[in-house]
Design a protein around this motif. Sequence first.
Motif, PDB file in Angstrom:
ATOM      1  N   HIS A 148       0.858  -1.184   0.000  1.00 28.25           N
ATOM      2  CA  HIS A 148       0.000   0.000   0.000  1.00 28.25           C
ATOM      3  C   HIS A 148       0.895   1.234   0.000  1.00 28.25           C
ATOM      4  O   HIS A 148       1.846   1.308   0.788  1.00 28.25           O
ATOM      5  CB  HIS A 148      -0.876   0.054   1.258  1.00 28.25           C
ATOM      6  CG  HIS A 148      -1.667  -1.200   1.505  1.00 28.25           C
ATOM      7  ND1 HIS A 148      -2.989  -1.333   1.134  1.00 28.25           N
ATOM      8  CD2 HIS A 148      -1.320  -2.375   2.097  1.00 28.25           C
ATOM      9  CE1 HIS A 148      -3.427  -2.531   1.490  1.00 28.25           C
ATOM     10  NE2 HIS A 148      -2.434  -3.174   2.072  1.00 28.25           N
ATOM     11  N   CYS A 159       2.966   8.388  -6.250  1.00 37.60           N
ATOM     12  CA  CYS A 159       2.494   7.033  -5.964  1.00 37.60           C
ATOM     13  C   CYS A 159       1.767   6.420  -7.153  1.00 37.60           C
ATOM     14  O   CYS A 159       2.000   5.262  -7.510  1.00 37.60           O
ATOM     15  CB  CYS A 159       1.582   7.036  -4.743  1.00 37.60           C
ATOM     16  SG  CYS A 159       2.408   7.523  -3.210  1.00 37.60           S
ATOM     17  N   THR A 160       0.870   7.169  -7.780  1.00 33.46           N
ATOM     18  CA  THR A 160       0.114   6.613  -8.903  1.00 33.46           C
ATOM     19  C   THR A 160       1.010   6.366 -10.110  1.00 33.46           C
ATOM     20  O   THR A 160       0.808   5.394 -10.851  1.00 33.46           O
ATOM     21  CB  THR A 160      -1.052   7.541  -9.293  1.00 33.46           C
ATOM     22  OG1 THR A 160      -0.553   8.875  -9.534  1.00 33.46           O
ATOM     23  CG2 THR A 160      -2.088   7.598  -8.185  1.00 33.46           C
ATOM     24  N   GLN A 163       2.828   3.190  -9.261  1.00 34.08           N
ATOM     25  CA  GLN A 163       1.875   2.082  -9.355  1.00 34.08           C
ATOM     26  C   GLN A 163       1.759   1.586 -10.791  1.00 34.08           C
ATOM     27  O   GLN A 163       1.804   0.373 -11.054  1.00 34.08           O
ATOM     28  CB  GLN A 163       0.510   2.527  -8.844  1.00 34.08           C
ATOM     29  CG  GLN A 163      -0.565   1.457  -8.941  1.00 34.08           C
ATOM     30  CD  GLN A 163      -1.950   2.024  -8.678  1.00 34.08           C
ATOM     31  OE1 GLN A 163      -2.284   3.123  -9.136  1.00 34.08           O
ATOM     32  NE2 GLN A 163      -2.761   1.299  -7.937  1.00 34.08           N
ATOM     33  N   GLN A 164       1.602   2.507 -11.730  1.00 34.69           N
ATOM     34  CA  GLN A 164       1.432   2.123 -13.129  1.00 34.69           C
ATOM     35  C   GLN A 164       2.691   1.479 -13.692  1.00 34.69           C
ATOM     36  O   GLN A 164       2.625   0.493 -14.449  1.00 34.69           O
ATOM     37  CB  GLN A 164       1.049   3.352 -13.949  1.00 34.69           C
ATOM     38  CG  GLN A 164      -0.326   3.913 -13.596  1.00 34.69           C
ATOM     39  CD  GLN A 164      -0.676   5.150 -14.390  1.00 34.69           C
ATOM     40  OE1 GLN A 164      -0.343   5.264 -15.565  1.00 34.69           O
ATOM     41  NE2 GLN A 164      -1.331   6.093 -13.751  1.00 34.69           N
ATOM     42  N   LEU A 167       3.129  -2.073 -12.257  1.00 39.57           N
ATOM     43  CA  LEU A 167       2.180  -3.018 -12.829  1.00 39.57           C
ATOM     44  C   LEU A 167       2.741  -3.640 -14.108  1.00 39.57           C
ATOM     45  O   LEU A 167       2.536  -4.828 -14.378  1.00 39.57           O
ATOM     46  CB  LEU A 167       0.855  -2.312 -13.118  1.00 39.57           C
ATOM     47  CG  LEU A 167      -0.287  -3.194 -13.623  1.00 39.57           C
ATOM     48  CD1 LEU A 167      -0.646  -4.268 -12.600  1.00 39.57           C
ATOM     49  CD2 LEU A 167      -1.510  -2.344 -13.943  1.00 39.57           C
ATOM     50  N   PHE A 172       1.740  -5.601  -8.451  1.00 38.09           N
ATOM     51  CA  PHE A 172       0.646  -4.684  -8.190  1.00 38.09           C
ATOM     52  C   PHE A 172       0.855  -3.958  -6.866  1.00 38.09           C
ATOM     53  O   PHE A 172       1.204  -4.559  -5.850  1.00 38.09           O
ATOM     54  CB  PHE A 172      -0.694  -5.413  -8.156  1.00 38.09           C
ATOM     55  CG  PHE A 172      -1.857  -4.483  -7.907  1.00 38.09           C
ATOM     56  CD1 PHE A 172      -2.296  -3.638  -8.907  1.00 38.09           C
ATOM     57  CD2 PHE A 172      -2.459  -4.432  -6.669  1.00 38.09           C
ATOM     58  CE1 PHE A 172      -3.355  -2.761  -8.679  1.00 38.09           C
ATOM     59  CE2 PHE A 172      -3.506  -3.553  -6.429  1.00 38.09           C
ATOM     60  CZ  PHE A 172      -3.958  -2.722  -7.451  1.00 38.09           C
ATOM     61  N   VAL A 173       0.646  -2.657  -6.908  1.00 40.80           N
ATOM     62  CA  VAL A 173       0.792  -1.799  -5.733  1.00 40.80           C
ATOM     63  C   VAL A 173      -0.493  -1.002  -5.572  1.00 40.80           C
ATOM     64  O   VAL A 173      -0.986  -0.405  -6.543  1.00 40.80           O
ATOM     65  CB  VAL A 173       1.987  -0.832  -5.902  1.00 40.80           C
ATOM     66  CG1 VAL A 173       2.080   0.119  -4.722  1.00 40.80           C
ATOM     67  CG2 VAL A 173       3.286  -1.611  -6.085  1.00 40.80           C
ATOM     68  N   TYR A 174      -1.048  -0.979  -4.366  1.00 42.10           N
ATOM     69  CA  TYR A 174      -2.201  -0.122  -4.099  1.00 42.10           C
ATOM     70  C   TYR A 174      -1.729   1.321  -3.914  1.00 42.10           C
ATOM     71  O   TYR A 174      -0.844   1.596  -3.106  1.00 42.10           O
ATOM     72  CB  TYR A 174      -2.930  -0.557  -2.825  1.00 42.10           C
ATOM     73  CG  TYR A 174      -3.746  -1.818  -2.957  1.00 42.10           C
ATOM     74  CD1 TYR A 174      -5.004  -1.796  -3.555  1.00 42.10           C
ATOM     75  CD2 TYR A 174      -3.264  -3.034  -2.481  1.00 42.10           C
ATOM     76  CE1 TYR A 174      -5.761  -2.954  -3.674  1.00 42.10           C
ATOM     77  CE2 TYR A 174      -4.013  -4.200  -2.591  1.00 42.10           C
ATOM     78  CZ  TYR A 174      -5.255  -4.150  -3.191  1.00 42.10           C
ATOM     79  OH  TYR A 174      -5.995  -5.295  -3.312  1.00 42.10           O
ATOM     80  N   ALA A 175      -2.300   2.219  -4.683  1.00 44.77           N
ATOM     81  CA  ALA A 175      -2.040   3.655  -4.511  1.00 44.77           C
ATOM     82  C   ALA A 175      -3.382   4.340  -4.670  1.00 44.77           C
ATOM     83  O   ALA A 175      -3.745   4.803  -5.739  1.00 44.77           O
ATOM     84  CB  ALA A 175      -1.040   4.157  -5.535  1.00 44.77           C
TER      85      ALA A 175
END
Length: 277
Positions: A148, A159-160, A163-164, A167, A172-175
Amino acid sequence: MLRSITTYNEVDILYTLITYVNYSSSPDMYYTIAHTILSHLDDMPHISINDLASMCYTSPATISRFCKDLNCGSFANFKKELQIALDLANDEIHLEEEDEKALNDNPSQIINKVYGETIDSLKEGMQSLDMNEIDQVCELIHDAPVIHMYAYQFSKLVCTDFQQKMLKLRKFVYAFADRGDGRQKLETIEEGELVIIVSVRARKKIMDSLVEKLKVRKPKLLLVTMNQDYTNEDIDYYLRVKGFESDYTQSAMMGTIDLNTLFNVIYVRYGLKYCNL
């Protein structure tokens, strides 16, 4: 050295309002209220709850619930926080009189100033990094069952973006693109998972409060920051990068780019270390 702007509120009510507009899947009532407020910012400190309800074609009770969802508690408290934010925005760009005159007389120097300071901060950060620490972070990410990322305001962009990119490396990372302070996300964290806190300034009051809430969930905590001094006994790992933030604006400029570049280093190293075997 990380320059500090003491009047800057990291959990800015204006940013929170923007998230209601940006991340609503459809124009619901909270979207309508946030959009109305943002469209009439200068009028808001003088508007009553009944006036705002009328403008949004809803009830005062709904406005009150919206204010509570913002963590303001009441419409009166919301107006106070909004007034603080507007007062800060009135001094958004604040240079010494001599510097301001020089830049107005020769606007092309603004390019030199912003780019020059950004490059200087990036160089300082580059020289401060240790690849052993980068490898440790990559290992933490690789071994974590769930990750997370938690950040405020401009650091959420970092963070986003990360995340991309991750991926594409099949990690996979939660942001979360949450509204405001991310209360929903805390409830999804489980023991042993990895929480990466991303903060340029890592102000003690805000960080201590966040860590206090997180430790109840018992994750591993990693703080990525430009603050060289902040510590908390409940944080397991730190990744610090040097650099500086502008001292003439209320918004993040160099810090966001510094941290984004740091996560680009992590991204490339992770890909080479774990994905190209």
